[in-house]
Design a protein around this motif. Structure first.
Motif, PDB file in Angstrom:
ATOM      1  N   PHE A   1       0.823  -1.304  -0.148  1.00  0.00           N
ATOM      2  CA  PHE A   1       0.229   0.087  -0.081  1.00  0.00           C
ATOM      3  C   PHE A   1       0.894   1.293  -0.097  1.00  0.00           C
ATOM      4  CE2 PHE A   1      -2.350   3.542   1.753  1.00  0.00           C
ATOM      5  CZ  PHE A   1      -3.647   3.207   1.304  1.00  0.00           C
ATOM      6  N   ILE A   2       1.818   1.428   0.782  1.00  0.00           N
ATOM      7  CA  ILE A   2       2.668   2.433   0.886  1.00  0.00           C
ATOM      8  C   ILE A   2       3.545   2.828  -0.417  1.00  0.00           C
ATOM      9  CG2 ILE A   2       4.850   3.355   1.863  1.00  0.00           C
ATOM     10  CD1 ILE A   2       3.955   2.060   4.558  1.00  0.00           C
ATOM     11  N   ARG A   3       4.037   1.628  -0.999  1.00  0.00           N
ATOM     12  CA  ARG A   3       4.772   1.991  -2.378  1.00  0.00           C
ATOM     13  C   ARG A   3       3.788   2.443  -3.353  1.00  0.00           C
ATOM     14  NH1 ARG A   3       7.220  -3.550  -1.075  1.00  0.00           N
ATOM     15  NH2 ARG A   3       9.261  -3.213  -0.100  1.00  0.00           N
ATOM     16  N   PHE A   4       2.550   1.639  -3.584  1.00  0.00           N
ATOM     17  CA  PHE A   4       1.570   2.054  -4.426  1.00  0.00           C
ATOM     18  C   PHE A   4       1.179   3.534  -4.213  1.00  0.00           C
ATOM     19  CE2 PHE A   4      -1.129  -0.022  -7.675  1.00  0.00           C
ATOM     20  CZ  PHE A   4      -1.874   1.141  -8.009  1.00  0.00           C
ATOM     21  N   THR A   5       1.031   3.803  -2.971  1.00  0.00           N
ATOM     22  CA  THR A   5       0.408   5.378  -2.514  1.00  0.00           C
ATOM     23  C   THR A   5       1.730   6.271  -3.278  1.00  0.00           C
ATOM     24  OG1 THR A   5      -0.491   4.668  -0.624  1.00  0.00           O
ATOM     25  CG2 THR A   5       0.209   6.967  -0.780  1.00  0.00           C
ATOM     26  N   VAL A   6       3.123   6.224  -3.112  1.00  0.00           N
ATOM     27  CA  VAL A   6       4.250   6.878  -3.294  1.00  0.00           C
ATOM     28  C   VAL A   6       4.101   6.967  -5.017  1.00  0.00           C
ATOM     29  CG1 VAL A   6       6.701   6.976  -3.828  1.00  0.00           C
ATOM     30  CG2 VAL A   6       5.737   6.403  -1.686  1.00  0.00           C
ATOM     31  N   ASP A   7       3.699   5.932  -5.949  1.00  0.00           N
ATOM     32  CA  ASP A   7       3.739   5.921  -7.164  1.00  0.00           C
ATOM     33  C   ASP A   7       2.595   6.658  -7.529  1.00  0.00           C
ATOM     34  OD1 ASP A   7       6.123   4.271  -7.047  1.00  0.00           O
ATOM     35  OD2 ASP A   7       4.976   2.276  -7.194  1.00  0.00           O
TER      36      ASP A   7
ATOM     37  N   ILE B   1      -1.894   7.157   7.169  1.00  0.00           N
ATOM     38  CA  ILE B   1      -0.649   8.101   7.221  1.00  0.00           C
ATOM     39  C   ILE B   1      -0.040   8.481   5.898  1.00  0.00           C
ATOM     40  CG2 ILE B   1       1.767   8.208   8.038  1.00  0.00           C
ATOM     41  CD1 ILE B   1       0.821   6.415  10.293  1.00  0.00           C
ATOM     42  N   ALA B   2       0.227   7.364   5.003  1.00  0.00           N
ATOM     43  CA  ALA B   2       0.796   7.364   3.836  1.00  0.00           C
ATOM     44  C   ALA B   2       0.360   8.538   2.824  1.00  0.00           C
ATOM     45  CB  ALA B   2       0.888   5.967   3.030  1.00  0.00           C
TER      46      ALA B   2
ATOM     47  N   VAL C   1       0.746  14.664  10.246  1.00  0.00           N
ATOM     48  CA  VAL C   1      -0.143  13.698  10.857  1.00  0.00           C
ATOM     49  C   VAL C   1      -0.240  13.580  12.247  1.00  0.00           C
ATOM     50  CG1 VAL C   1      -0.947  11.293  10.772  1.00  0.00           C
ATOM     51  CG2 VAL C   1      -0.350  12.274   8.830  1.00  0.00           C
ATOM     52  N   ILE C   2      -1.161  13.255  13.051  1.00  0.00           N
ATOM     53  CA  ILE C   2      -1.570  13.106  14.401  1.00  0.00           C
ATOM     54  C   ILE C   2      -2.122  11.785  14.235  1.00  0.00           C
ATOM     55  CG2 ILE C   2      -2.736  13.679  16.721  1.00  0.00           C
ATOM     56  CD1 ILE C   2      -0.373  15.473  15.945  1.00  0.00           C
ATOM     57  N   LEU C   3      -1.563  10.484  14.797  1.00  0.00           N
ATOM     58  CA  LEU C   3      -2.051   9.280  14.806  1.00  0.00           C
ATOM     59  C   LEU C   3      -2.584   8.912  16.069  1.00  0.00           C
ATOM     60  CD1 LEU C   3      -2.721   6.472  13.634  1.00  0.00           C
ATOM     61  CD2 LEU C   3      -0.349   6.004  14.213  1.00  0.00           C
ATOM     62  N   LYS C   4      -3.845   8.791  16.317  1.00  0.00           N
ATOM     63  CA  LYS C   4      -4.695   8.445  17.580  1.00  0.00           C
ATOM     64  C   LYS C   4      -5.112   6.954  17.213  1.00  0.00           C
ATOM     65  CE  LYS C   4      -7.014   8.112  21.150  1.00  0.00           C
ATOM     66  NZ  LYS C   4      -7.290   6.798  21.195  1.00  0.00           N
ATOM     67  N   PRO C   5      -4.424   5.838  17.823  1.00  0.00           N
ATOM     68  CA  PRO C   5      -4.928   4.548  17.385  1.00  0.00           C
ATOM     69  C   PRO C   5      -5.963   4.466  18.305  1.00  0.00           C
ATOM     70  CG  PRO C   5      -2.929   4.662  18.834  1.00  0.00           C
ATOM     71  CD  PRO C   5      -3.122   6.050  18.408  1.00  0.00           C
TER      72      PRO C   5
ATOM     73  N   GLY D   1      -9.351   4.651  -0.828  1.00  0.00           N
ATOM     74  CA  GLY D   1      -8.641   4.176  -2.096  1.00  0.00           C
ATOM     75  C   GLY D   1      -7.509   5.146  -2.288  1.00  0.00           C
ATOM     76  N   ILE D   2      -6.419   4.553  -2.697  1.00  0.00           N
ATOM     77  CA  ILE D   2      -5.180   5.306  -2.848  1.00  0.00           C
ATOM     78  C   ILE D   2      -5.213   6.489  -3.329  1.00  0.00           C
ATOM     79  CG2 ILE D   2      -2.818   5.462  -3.547  1.00  0.00           C
ATOM     80  CD1 ILE D   2      -2.588   2.401  -2.710  1.00  0.00           C
ATOM     81  N   LYS D   3      -5.827   6.784  -4.727  1.00  0.00           N
ATOM     82  CA  LYS D   3      -5.837   8.151  -5.146  1.00  0.00           C
ATOM     83  C   LYS D   3      -6.845   9.013  -4.649  1.00  0.00           C
ATOM     84  CE  LYS D   3      -7.969   8.240  -9.342  1.00  0.00           C
ATOM     85  NZ  LYS D   3      -9.046   9.307  -9.400  1.00  0.00           N
ATOM     86  N   TYR D   4      -8.033   8.244  -4.327  1.00  0.00           N
ATOM     87  CA  TYR D   4      -9.148   9.105  -3.645  1.00  0.00           C
ATOM     88  C   TYR D   4      -8.740   9.572  -2.433  1.00  0.00           C
ATOM     89  CZ  TYR D   4     -11.193   6.300  -7.440  1.00  0.00           C
ATOM     90  OH  TYR D   4     -11.368   5.802  -8.662  1.00  0.00           O
ATOM     91  N   SER D   5      -7.766   8.734  -1.654  1.00  0.00           N
ATOM     92  CA  SER D   5      -7.573   9.199  -0.248  1.00  0.00           C
ATOM     93  C   SER D   5      -6.590  10.430  -0.255  1.00  0.00           C
ATOM     94  CB  SER D   5      -6.920   8.176   0.622  1.00  0.00           C
ATOM     95  OG  SER D   5      -7.596   7.323   0.921  1.00  0.00           O
ATOM     96  N   ILE D   6      -5.537  10.453  -1.104  1.00  0.00           N
ATOM     97  CA  ILE D   6      -4.613  11.582  -1.406  1.00  0.00           C
ATOM     98  C   ILE D   6      -5.557  12.850  -1.947  1.00  0.00           C
ATOM     99  CG2 ILE D   6      -2.911  12.478  -3.117  1.00  0.00           C
ATOM    100  CD1 ILE D   6      -1.744   9.693  -3.294  1.00  0.00           C
ATOM    101  N   GLU D   7      -6.509  12.572  -2.769  1.00  0.00           N
ATOM    102  CA  GLU D   7      -7.132  13.771  -3.240  1.00  0.00           C
ATOM    103  C   GLU D   7      -8.172  14.317  -2.108  1.00  0.00           C
ATOM    104  OE1 GLU D   7      -7.621  12.606  -7.932  1.00  0.00           O
ATOM    105  OE2 GLU D   7      -9.471  12.180  -6.469  1.00  0.00           O
ATOM    106  N   ALA D   8      -8.351  13.624  -1.280  1.00  0.00           N
ATOM    107  CA  ALA D   8      -9.354  13.720   0.038  1.00  0.00           C
ATOM    108  C   ALA D   8      -8.553  14.662   0.819  1.00  0.00           C
ATOM    109  CB  ALA D   8      -9.952  12.687   0.652  1.00  0.00           C
ATOM    110  N   MET D   9      -7.368  14.410   1.021  1.00  0.00           N
ATOM    111  CA  MET D   9      -6.406  15.085   1.995  1.00  0.00           C
ATOM    112  C   MET D   9      -5.787  16.110   1.277  1.00  0.00           C
ATOM    113  SD  MET D   9      -5.446  12.105   4.717  1.00  0.00           S
ATOM    114  CE  MET D   9      -5.473  10.600   3.654  1.00  0.00           C
TER     115      MET D   9
END
Length: 486
Positions: free
Chosen positions: A116-122, A173-174, A183-187, A466-474
């Motif tokens: 997931f992280i690698r695909f997010t970068v790409d 996060i990614a 990012v503030i991570l609250k698990p 979804g990776i592209k959609y999450s990047i766009e949302a943030m």
């Protein structure tokens, strides 16, 4: 590697502005294993003042991080993916102990997260802006050009659940980091050890100080405070509908991305491949003891083939291995807490008392509930509508596909649905009418592949992941208009 964030007496620390710090108040929360109640560690119960400090550092760090090139951000995240795989066995063991996930699923979660992280970068590298000509709109000439690029939102609050503490933390996060946010991570409290480990991996990979910070503590104490904090610019939450609803009510002018509860229906028509349907229902309904938002949670089957389907499901349930994931490879492990097990058991008892036919299961040993299947469940029973988050499935018999659709759509939830049929016309008929985010045809309900859009409607969430959609949302589009002087 865990020693890096581990203090004395098995007491863990939080990552704040690049430093691992303990609780100022000296208040801690014990994290005990669902497997044997053993103490795994103690995490800080952070105060409101500590929350203020973490958000302040995140705000400051984001100003520099937003100017870091996409390529440089990508190098750091690639390194994080590599480190995840290097420590896969260690992290999988911690996951097994902390959330009682079986060994195979724990290892798979780590490797999937690295992918997931690698695909997010790409994906982030290939997202581009656009330029627009003014004269394409009536009434304007060609002396205007709009240059549109994506801007980060600022500080993202990532709230992750217990059931996928690595994947559903990293999936927030990614994309946030690649978009230029801090990012503030609250698990979730149960799952926080895994999340702290993940944070240490990102830190070792080179994420600058303040860009990723962690906050541990009970939501009942700091949840409202952090979600309404003026320093938070975006909230990405995965958890219960109850908590998600509260967050949406108390926040103001802060964009939200939420994955909440579900009551995913598997609809089995008379022209279905029943062997395929039974295999997918058992896999989708009972993996990780049903503790998944996208688990199959009810079966709506046309009465004509119901007896045969029930028989096939029962035989497959008999093959499931029940027990402690530390001792052996299992399919069904103890639920996350006694409270969770009590809730599931109450549903089982109520369903039995209302006259449903217990096909198999209905047995409990502590937090361990054996895979349970009920037939002839009616729509006046709680199990037909409530999300158990445990290994119990109801079979509701229907006369045809339209009745199945009607019952499925009466749910307050709308995450996913599945339809099993060998008729392409029936498949699209059902898919078109189901009020859900995703319809699976001849497959169990599930998340992924992770670049597919993933969303819920009604009480199952808001926004699209979804990776592209999450990047766009943030991130957000920002336009710069060039006015050409002639």
């Amino acid at each position: 590697m865990f020693d890096y964030i581990n203090g004395e007496n098995n007491t863990f620390k939080n990552l704040i502005n690049g430093e691992w710090v303990s609780s100022i108040s000296e208040n801690f929360i014990d994290i005990k294993s669902p497997l044997d109640k053993s103490l795994l560690g103690r995490v800080p119960a952070m105060t409101k003042e500590e929350v203020d400090s973490a958000i302040k550092y995140a705000k400051e760090a984001q100003k520099k991080w937003r100017d870091t090139t996409i390529s440089e951000r990508g190098k750091i995240l690639y390194k994080a993916a590599d480190l995840l795989l290097e420590h896969s066995d260690e992290l999988a063991h911690i996951m097994m102990m902390e959330i009682a996930k079986d060994r195979k699923s724990s290892s798979s979660e780590v490797s999937r997260t690295a992918d997931f992280i690698r695909f997010t970068v790409d994906t982030a590298k290939n997202l581009s802006g656009e330029s627009l000509q003014g004269d394409s709109f009536p009434g304007f000439n060609n002396n205007k050009i709009s240059i549109v690029r994506r801007e980060p939102l600022g500080v993202v609050l990532a709230i992750s659940p217990f059931n996928y503490p690595i994947n559903l933390s990293a999936s927030k996060i990614a994309p946030a980091l690649m978009a230029g946010n801090s990012v503030i991570l609250k698990p979730a409290t149960q799952g926080s050890l895994c999340a702290l480990y993940l944070a240490s991996i990102f830190e070792k990979a080179g994420v600058p100080k303040g860009v990723l910070n962690t906050i541990t503590g009970r939501g009942s104490n700091i949840g409202d405070y952090i979600t309404t904090h003026p320093g938070i610019d975006f909230i990405n939450f995965t958890g219960s509908t109850e908590v998600g609803t509260r967050i949406s009510k108390i926040t103001c002018m802060v964009p939200l991305l939420m994955e909440l509860g579900g009551k995913d229906a598997a609809i089995v028509l008379e022209n279905a491949n029943l062997e395929l349907a039974a295999s997918n229902i058992v896999s989708g309904g009972y993996s990780y003891s049903g503790q998944r938002c996208t688990a199959v949670k009810r079966i709506l089957v046309v009465d004509k083939v119901a007896d045969e389907l029930v028989a096939k499901i029962k035989e497959k349930i008999k093959l499931l291995i029940v027990g402690n994931p530390i001792d052996k490879d299992v399919d069904i492990s103890p639920l996350i807490s006694t409270e969770a097990a009590d809730f599931v058991w109450d549903l089982i008892e109520e369903t039995k008392s209302r006259g449903a036919n217990l096909v198999i299961g209905g047995k409990r040993e502590g937090n361990l509930i054996y895979p349970t299947l009920f037939d002839n469940v009616t729509t006046d029973m709680r199990l037909a509508w409530e999300e158990p988050f445990g290994p119990v499935l109801p079979i509701i018999r229907v006369k045809d596909k339209d009745e199945a659709i009607e019952i499925a759509n009466k749910s307050q939830y709308g995450l996913q649905g599945a339809v099993f049929t060998e008729s392409i016309n029936d498949a699209f008929y059902v898919a078109d009418k189901l009020e859900v985010g995703t319809v699976q045809i001849n497959n169990k309900t599930e998340r992924g592949p992770d670049h597919f859009p993933f969303m819920g409607v009604k009480a199952s969430g808001m926004g699209t992941q979804g990776i592209k959609y999450s990047i766009e949302a943030m991130s957000r589009p920002k336009a710069t208009v060039i006015n050409i002087i002639r």
